[in-house]
Design an enzyme around this catalytic site. Structure first.
Site, PDB file in Angstrom:
ATOM      1  N   GLY A  33       0.834  -1.210   0.000  1.00  0.00           N
ATOM      2  CA  GLY A  33       0.000   0.000   0.000  1.00  0.00           C
ATOM      3  C   GLY A  33       0.867   1.257   0.000  1.00  0.00           C
ATOM      4  N   HIS A  34       1.899   1.266   0.857  1.00  0.00           N
ATOM      5  CA  HIS A  34       2.813   2.420   0.879  1.00  0.00           C
ATOM      6  C   HIS A  34       3.560   2.526  -0.452  1.00  0.00           C
ATOM      7  CE1 HIS A  34       2.649   1.446   5.346  1.00  0.00           C
ATOM      8  NE2 HIS A  34       2.285   2.723   5.330  1.00  0.00           N
ATOM      9  N   ARG A 184      -0.957  -3.163  10.730  1.00  0.00           N
ATOM     10  CA  ARG A 184      -1.419  -3.903  11.914  1.00  0.00           C
ATOM     11  C   ARG A 184      -1.835  -5.340  11.572  1.00  0.00           C
ATOM     12  NH1 ARG A 184      -3.414   1.517  13.708  1.00  0.00           N
ATOM     13  NH2 ARG A 184      -2.306   1.952  15.638  1.00  0.00           N
TER      14      ARG A 184
END
Ligand code: PAF
Length: 273
Positions: A33-34, A184
């Site tokens: 995602g990053h 997470r």
């Protein structure tokens, strides 16, 4: 790649560069995602800055600040391989002093949903993002739609404080089975990971209902809750882009959101319609 550990070091590094600056603020434990945010920043700007800073002021007492995943070596490699020009990697003392002025989240939008579950969280997010934007002074800053309320509040802050920065929202990246990527997710055991798929499954159901012409929020929420059961659901809700609750989905101006605890891990997900 230059690694800057203070505002001064970052600004010295940027002085040697020319053109537009794309900025990706993160708390590290970088995932695909990053990477997507960094790739977009790389494509749209001459220079790319990434920050990695686990911001203590956005964690509440008892939250996972001390065990938040930290992966310095892997993160540095990912940044390097992604063509990041400058990595901003400050410690807490480089970012915060004593008895400081802070940014407060707005009364309504800042205190519902995530703001209600995590009082003070958005004050911490907005304060650190204001600091980061002022240090980096980017042309564009990239944020994921998964943290929809954060994205909405940051966009509002930039507007309210007349900051000349384009906030670029980026789609949520998912595993092939639908699980939204999150730093997470590493807390989930294999069986919890299986349970966590209920979040994206419930959002898929919401999308299907709307595509079939059922736009009633109460019916969509009830159907989502039946999929989410027996998870410990914190909220299932439908808002517009300004985070006002909607009785009916309005295509082009709706976000369906869910927050639930899987084991001890709190997960959020959403779909934009
Ligand atoms: O979304 C995050 O990772 C954080 O909230 C942010 C925007 C980097 C601020 O600490």
């Amino acid at each position: 790649m230059i690694i800057a550990r203070s505002a001064q070091e970052l600004q010295d590094a940027l002085q040697t560069m020319r053109g537009s600056i794309g900025f990706v603020p993160t708390m590290g434990a970088l995932h695909i995602g990053h990477r997507t945010l960094i790739d977009a920043a790389r494509k749209e700007n001459e220079c790319v800055v990434v920050s990695i800073f686990v911001n203590p002021t956005q964690f509440l007492a008892g939250e996972d600040l001390s065990k938040y995943p930290r992966r310095e070596e892997a993160d540095f490699k990912i940044c390097e391989l992604s063509g990041v020009d400058v990595l901003f990697y400050p410690d807490v003392s480089a970012m915060y002093g004593e008895d400081e002025v802070r940014i407060c989240a707005p009364d309504v939008r800042g205190f519902i949903l995530e703001g209600a579950s995590r009082p003070g969280h958005f004050d911490g997010v907005l304060t650190v993002v204001m600091k980061l934007l002022n240090i980096v002074r980017p042309t564009r800053a990239y944020f994921g739609k998964k943290d929809a309320q954060q994205l909405s509040l940051i966009t509002q802050m930039v507007h309210n404080f007349f900051m000349n920065i384009e906030i670029v929202p980026m789609d949520t990246v998912r595993e092939s089975d639908g699980l939204a990527l999150s730093s997470r997710n590493v807390y989930l055991s294999p069986s919890e990971r299986e349970e966590a798929l209920k979040l994206s499954a419930s959002l898929k159901r919401a999308t299907k209902m709307v595509m079939q012409g059922n736009t009633k929020s109460s019916e969509i929420k009830a159907s989502m809750e039946s999929i989410l059961s027996p998870l410990d659901v914190e909220y299932v809700t439908i808002v517009n882009r300004s985070f006002r609750f909607l009785d009916e989905v309005v295509i082009g101006d709706t976000i369906v959101l869910v927050a639930a605890r899987v084991g001890t891990t709190r997960l959020i997900d959403n779909v934009w319609m």
